[in-house]
Design an enzyme around this catalytic site. Structure first.
Site, PDB file in Angstrom:
ATOM      1  N   TYR A  95       0.835  -1.201   0.000  1.00  0.00           N
ATOM      2  CA  TYR A  95       0.000   0.000   0.000  1.00  0.00           C
ATOM      3  C   TYR A  95       0.870   1.250   0.000  1.00  0.00           C
ATOM      4  CZ  TYR A  95       0.573   0.785   5.127  1.00  0.00           C
ATOM      5  OH  TYR A  95       1.066   1.029   6.395  1.00  0.00           O
ATOM      6  N   CYS A  96       0.379   2.295  -0.662  1.00  0.00           N
ATOM      7  CA  CYS A  96       0.996   3.624  -0.600  1.00  0.00           C
ATOM      8  C   CYS A  96      -0.044   4.572  -0.011  1.00  0.00           C
ATOM      9  CB  CYS A  96       1.492   4.075  -1.974  1.00  0.00           C
ATOM     10  SG  CYS A  96       0.198   4.326  -3.203  1.00  0.00           S
ATOM     11  N   PHE A  97       0.043   5.864  -0.296  1.00  0.00           N
ATOM     12  CA  PHE A  97      -0.878   6.791   0.360  1.00  0.00           C
ATOM     13  C   PHE A  97      -2.307   6.665  -0.171  1.00  0.00           C
ATOM     14  CE2 PHE A  97      -2.863  11.030   0.992  1.00  0.00           C
ATOM     15  CZ  PHE A  97      -2.915  10.971   2.379  1.00  0.00           C
TER      16      PHE A  97
END
Length: 364
Positions: A95-97
């Site tokens: 996951y990223c932002f």
């Protein structure tokens, strides 16, 4: 599967699936999810440069700069870090932002080193919103019992024996008083809130009829309970633990003196650890100096200092003396005053066994 939708948030968080947080270290430090490890696509400096470029020149220029900054040896290093983790945690999710470009690019580069892993749609922002909504909905719909009692009555010990509780002080890594600091640091506010939400989801998953919580101020050390949750706690029924003064003294001696001293010495070595433990307790006493008054503070501090000398020879009587005096002269009067304003909320009181039995009856 390229990505996991918001429909999978609950399953991911409750399954304790390993998560690879692709955000920069500065983002991760502010807060992440339980079971996350930070293996970023870009470091703090690279992220800052790309962000500045995005604001000035737009998305395409920012993407181009990102590729220039993370290429060659830097790219290989990032790929090897991901590969090493995925070799031992092959079910990890990315996951990223926001679940956007960083996730997609990292996913491609991870595939180049032999792992096909999905990323979370909506990313950190989406799951964070989901968790805050869970905290609000679960605490709004689950009946609460709030466990209270005088300082040292063993509320934490009591809660640890129950399946229907959530340990707020454990999540906050703080005992909730001036003397409540632990050897290790408290989590960030966001980490605390995320972990709390997951524990509330577990409580709900177990189909408990009631939520049993310790009576807390909104602040537990330097982290705070969500406002709406704390307000609901303030109107929930109180269940009070009643134990003898001697039991309270011995429990405080164990938790705040013997065990904390051992923790400091395990971390810092016997000699330095004891000195750090000494400073830890004296600082706690100094934090309540104004409320104690100068004379009482001076007397209790002197007794505490004598306690340190005696402790090194196996004598705990001086420690028992200042604990007894602090309870009788400071904590107990304050507790009785506060209780008078909440007397109508008291649903039951008794010793540990009686309260366990009473709560079990309410759950039937």
């Amino acid at each position: 599967m390229k990505s996991l939708s918001a429909d999978h948030y609950r399953e991911l968080l409750l399954s304790e699936r390993p998560l690879i947080d692709l955000r920069a270290p500065v983002e991760f430090a502010k807060g992440a999810f339980p079971n996350s490890v930070n293996l970023p696509l870009m470091n703090d400096q690279e992220r800052a440069a790309v962000g500045t470029c995005y604001k000035r020149e737009g998305q395409m220029a920012a993407i181009e700069l990102g590729h220039k900054l993370v290429q060659g040896k830097v790219k290989v290093q990032r790929q090897q870090a991901w590969k090493a983790f995925l070799d031992s945690h092959p079910d990890a999710i990315l996951y990223c932002f926001r679940g956007g470009l960083r996730s997609e690019l990292s996913q491609q580069w991870i595939a180049e080193v032999g792992h096909e892993r999905p990323f979370i749609e909506g990313g950190y922002k989406g799951m964070r919103t989901f968790l805050m909504e869970q905290t609000d909905s679960i605490t709004a719909t689950t009946p609460m019992w709030i466990i209270g009692g005088m300082t040292g009555c063993g509320k934490t010990d009591f809660l640890k024996l129950r399946q229907d509780m959530v340990d707020l002080e454990g999540l906050a890594n703080h005992r909730g008083s001036s003397f409540g600091r632990q050897v290790t640091e408290q989590p960030s506010q966001i980490d605390f809130e995320n972990a709390l939400a997951v524990q509330l989801m577990r409580h709900q998953q177990a189909e408990n009829r009631h939520l049993v919580l310790e009576d807390e101020s909104r602040l537990i050390g330097r982290v705070s309970l969500p406002l709406e949750m704390h307000e609901r706690m303030q109107s929930a029924p109180l269940v009070l633990l009643e134990v003898s003064q001697q039991d309270r003294i011995e429990r405080i001696l164990r938790d705040y003196v013997i065990n904390i001293a051992a923790d400091f010495m395990a971390r810092d070595g016997e000699e330095q650890g004891f000195l750090n433990f000494r400073e830890h307790l004296l600082s706690a006493m100094d934090r309540i100096r104004k409320r104690l008054g100068d004379e009482r503070h001076r007397e209790l501090r002197a007794t505490m200092e004598q306690g340190f000398d005696d402790q090194q020879h196996g004598n705990m009587d001086a420690h028992r003396h200042w604990i007894d005096a602090l309870l009788s002269q400071y904590y107990d009067p304050m507790y009785r005053h506060q209780l008078e304003k909440r007397r109508e909320r008291v649903a039951f009181s008794g010793d540990h066994q009686a309260v366990h039995q009473w709560l079990d009856q309410q759950a039937k």
